[in-house]
Design a protein around this motif. Structure first.
Motif, PDB file in Angstrom:
ATOM      1  N   LEU A   1       0.784  -1.136  -0.062  1.00  0.00           N
ATOM      2  CA  LEU A   1       0.018  -0.175   0.041  1.00  0.00           C
ATOM      3  C   LEU A   1       0.913   1.170   0.020  1.00  0.00           C
ATOM      4  N   ALA A   2       2.092   1.065   0.752  1.00  0.00           N
ATOM      5  CA  ALA A   2       2.860   2.154   0.909  1.00  0.00           C
ATOM      6  C   ALA A   2       3.453   2.530  -0.573  1.00  0.00           C
ATOM      7  N   ALA A   3       3.962   1.774  -1.196  1.00  0.00           N
ATOM      8  CA  ALA A   3       4.379   1.783  -2.672  1.00  0.00           C
ATOM      9  C   ALA A   3       3.542   2.232  -3.592  1.00  0.00           C
ATOM     10  N   ARG A   4       2.438   1.733  -3.504  1.00  0.00           N
ATOM     11  CA  ARG A   4       1.318   2.245  -4.402  1.00  0.00           C
ATOM     12  C   ARG A   4       0.739   3.626  -4.182  1.00  0.00           C
ATOM     13  N   ARG A   5       0.949   3.820  -3.038  1.00  0.00           N
ATOM     14  CA  ARG A   5       0.272   5.335  -2.424  1.00  0.00           C
ATOM     15  C   ARG A   5       1.372   6.567  -2.567  1.00  0.00           C
ATOM     16  N   ASN A   6       2.649   6.137  -2.032  1.00  0.00           N
ATOM     17  CA  ASN A   6       3.666   7.232  -2.067  1.00  0.00           C
ATOM     18  C   ASN A   6       4.379   7.340  -2.996  1.00  0.00           C
ATOM     19  N   ARG A   7       4.826   6.146  -3.584  1.00  0.00           N
ATOM     20  CA  ARG A   7       5.854   6.209  -4.868  1.00  0.00           C
ATOM     21  C   ARG A   7       5.233   5.830  -6.228  1.00  0.00           C
ATOM     22  N   ASN A   8       3.847   5.912  -6.068  1.00  0.00           N
ATOM     23  CA  ASN A   8       2.897   5.615  -7.509  1.00  0.00           C
ATOM     24  C   ASN A   8       3.773   4.706  -8.198  1.00  0.00           C
ATOM     25  N   VAL A   9       4.034   3.298  -7.639  1.00  0.00           N
ATOM     26  CA  VAL A   9       4.582   2.268  -8.428  1.00  0.00           C
ATOM     27  C   VAL A   9       3.429   1.510  -9.094  1.00  0.00           C
ATOM     28  N   SER A  10       3.415   0.995 -10.182  1.00  0.00           N
ATOM     29  CA  SER A  10       2.259   0.661 -11.045  1.00  0.00           C
ATOM     30  C   SER A  10       2.085  -0.824 -10.588  1.00  0.00           C
ATOM     31  N   TYR A  11       0.929  -1.255 -10.769  1.00  0.00           N
ATOM     32  CA  TYR A  11       0.249  -2.515 -10.542  1.00  0.00           C
ATOM     33  C   TYR A  11       1.157  -3.624 -11.441  1.00  0.00           C
TER      34      TYR A  11
ATOM     35  N   ARG B   1      -4.755  -5.555  -8.080  1.00  0.00           N
ATOM     36  CA  ARG B   1      -5.583  -4.555  -8.212  1.00  0.00           C
ATOM     37  C   ARG B   1      -6.733  -4.742  -7.301  1.00  0.00           C
ATOM     38  N   LYS B   2      -7.329  -5.909  -7.310  1.00  0.00           N
ATOM     39  CA  LYS B   2      -8.499  -6.372  -6.449  1.00  0.00           C
ATOM     40  C   LYS B   2      -7.935  -6.286  -5.062  1.00  0.00           C
ATOM     41  N   TYR B   3      -6.849  -6.970  -4.764  1.00  0.00           N
ATOM     42  CA  TYR B   3      -6.182  -6.830  -3.403  1.00  0.00           C
ATOM     43  C   TYR B   3      -6.280  -5.488  -2.906  1.00  0.00           C
ATOM     44  N   ILE B   4      -5.499  -4.591  -3.558  1.00  0.00           N
ATOM     45  CA  ILE B   4      -5.354  -3.363  -3.211  1.00  0.00           C
ATOM     46  C   ILE B   4      -6.904  -2.671  -2.832  1.00  0.00           C
ATOM     47  N   ARG B   5      -7.693  -2.762  -3.772  1.00  0.00           N
ATOM     48  CA  ARG B   5      -8.843  -1.985  -3.529  1.00  0.00           C
ATOM     49  C   ARG B   5      -9.597  -2.615  -2.620  1.00  0.00           C
ATOM     50  N   ALA B   6      -9.470  -3.891  -2.188  1.00  0.00           N
ATOM     51  CA  ALA B   6     -10.353  -4.585  -0.857  1.00  0.00           C
ATOM     52  C   ALA B   6      -9.753  -3.798   0.346  1.00  0.00           C
ATOM     53  N   GLN B   7      -8.423  -3.456   0.176  1.00  0.00           N
ATOM     54  CA  GLN B   7      -7.703  -2.808   1.592  1.00  0.00           C
ATOM     55  C   GLN B   7      -8.142  -1.499   1.624  1.00  0.00           C
ATOM     56  N   GLY B   8      -9.089  -1.137   0.737  1.00  0.00           N
ATOM     57  CA  GLY B   8      -9.592   0.327   1.034  1.00  0.00           C
ATOM     58  C   GLY B   8      -8.912   1.505   0.410  1.00  0.00           C
ATOM     59  N   ALA B   9      -8.014   0.867  -0.333  1.00  0.00           N
ATOM     60  CA  ALA B   9      -7.120   1.869  -1.263  1.00  0.00           C
ATOM     61  C   ALA B   9      -8.277   2.774  -2.191  1.00  0.00           C
ATOM     62  N   GLU B  10      -8.044   4.107  -2.431  1.00  0.00           N
ATOM     63  CA  GLU B  10      -9.091   4.538  -3.439  1.00  0.00           C
ATOM     64  C   GLU B  10      -8.298   4.669  -4.947  1.00  0.00           C
ATOM     65  N   LYS B  11      -9.028   4.764  -5.661  1.00  0.00           N
ATOM     66  CA  LYS B  11      -8.869   4.876  -7.212  1.00  0.00           C
ATOM     67  C   LYS B  11      -7.977   6.144  -7.049  1.00  0.00           C
ATOM     68  N   LYS B  12      -6.947   6.379  -7.891  1.00  0.00           N
ATOM     69  CA  LYS B  12      -6.171   7.571  -8.323  1.00  0.00           C
ATOM     70  C   LYS B  12      -6.899   8.207  -9.373  1.00  0.00           C
ATOM     71  N   PRO B  13      -7.195   9.740  -9.130  1.00  0.00           N
ATOM     72  CA  PRO B  13      -7.802  10.211 -10.275  1.00  0.00           C
ATOM     73  C   PRO B  13      -7.016  10.264 -11.451  1.00  0.00           C
ATOM     74  N   ARG B  14      -7.839  10.197 -12.630  1.00  0.00           N
ATOM     75  CA  ARG B  14      -6.955  10.106 -14.002  1.00  0.00           C
ATOM     76  C   ARG B  14      -6.707  11.832 -14.156  1.00  0.00           C
ATOM     77  N   HIS B  15      -5.536  11.823 -14.613  1.00  0.00           N
ATOM     78  CA  HIS B  15      -5.131  13.281 -15.201  1.00  0.00           C
ATOM     79  C   HIS B  15      -5.700  13.662 -16.586  1.00  0.00           C
ATOM     80  N   LYS B  16      -6.040  14.850 -16.530  1.00  0.00           N
ATOM     81  CA  LYS B  16      -6.833  15.315 -17.759  1.00  0.00           C
ATOM     82  C   LYS B  16      -5.786  15.637 -18.458  1.00  0.00           C
ATOM     83  N   ALA B  17      -6.071  15.227 -20.107  1.00  0.00           N
ATOM     84  CA  ALA B  17      -5.026  15.401 -20.902  1.00  0.00           C
ATOM     85  C   ALA B  17      -5.313  16.995 -21.410  1.00  0.00           C
ATOM     86  N   THR B  18      -4.034  17.621 -21.428  1.00  0.00           N
ATOM     87  CA  THR B  18      -3.618  19.319 -21.471  1.00  0.00           C
ATOM     88  C   THR B  18      -3.341  19.191 -23.347  1.00  0.00           C
TER      89      THR B  18
END
Length: 156
Positions: free
Chosen positions: A75-85, A105-122
């Protein structure tokens, strides 16, 4: 309509005769719950059920039970360092925990981690040489488009 042929009629007659030769089934009688209540020793039954929960009943091991041991690090790697699945799954698989990206992905979402918002394409402006393009299109103002008429006469 479907007309029964001679063959189907004879088949039906055979099946009906065969059913009659078999044991006839009857509906089950309803149990008498008052008699059952007198026959059952509920205190002994409660004791046996209590023993079932006290016994060592190991649950089936899944990949989630293995991932629980490194839950915080994942969870820390996914949350803080933006490591991909993909990178996380590859790293865990190389460490001996066979996990796929969707399962992770299913495991991390089951742990209560929220989806990261998608970045709008500029939209890119300019030709890529660092100079901004002249806003020629925005200099001319277009008249406002009329509201679309919905088929149920709703203004959309």
């Amino acid at each position: 309509m479907f007309r029964a042929t001679k063959r189907t009629r004879s088949r039906r007659a055979y099946q009906t005769a065969r059913r009659g030769a078999q044991q006839k089934t009857t509906m089950k009688e309803k149990p008498n719950y008052a008699e059952l209540e007198k026959r059952i020793d509920f205190t002994a039954l409660a004791g046996r059920l209590g023993q079932l929960s006290e016994q060592d009943n190991p649950q089936r091991k899944t990949v989630f039970t293995l991932l629980d041991k490194v839950r915080e690090q994942i969870l820390a790697a996914r949350r803080n360092r933006n490591v991909s699945y993909r990178v996380l799954a590859r790293e865990l698989t190389s460490a001996g925990i066979p996990v796929s990206e969707p399962t992770l992905r299913k495991y991390i979402r089951a742990q209560g981690a929220e989806k990261k918002p998608r970045h709008k394409a500029t939209p890119k402006t300019g030709s890529g040489d660092g100079k901004s393009a002249a806003p020629a299109a925005s200099a001319q103002s277009k008249p406002a488009a009329p509201d679309k008429q919905h088929r149920f006469n709703l203004n959309v």
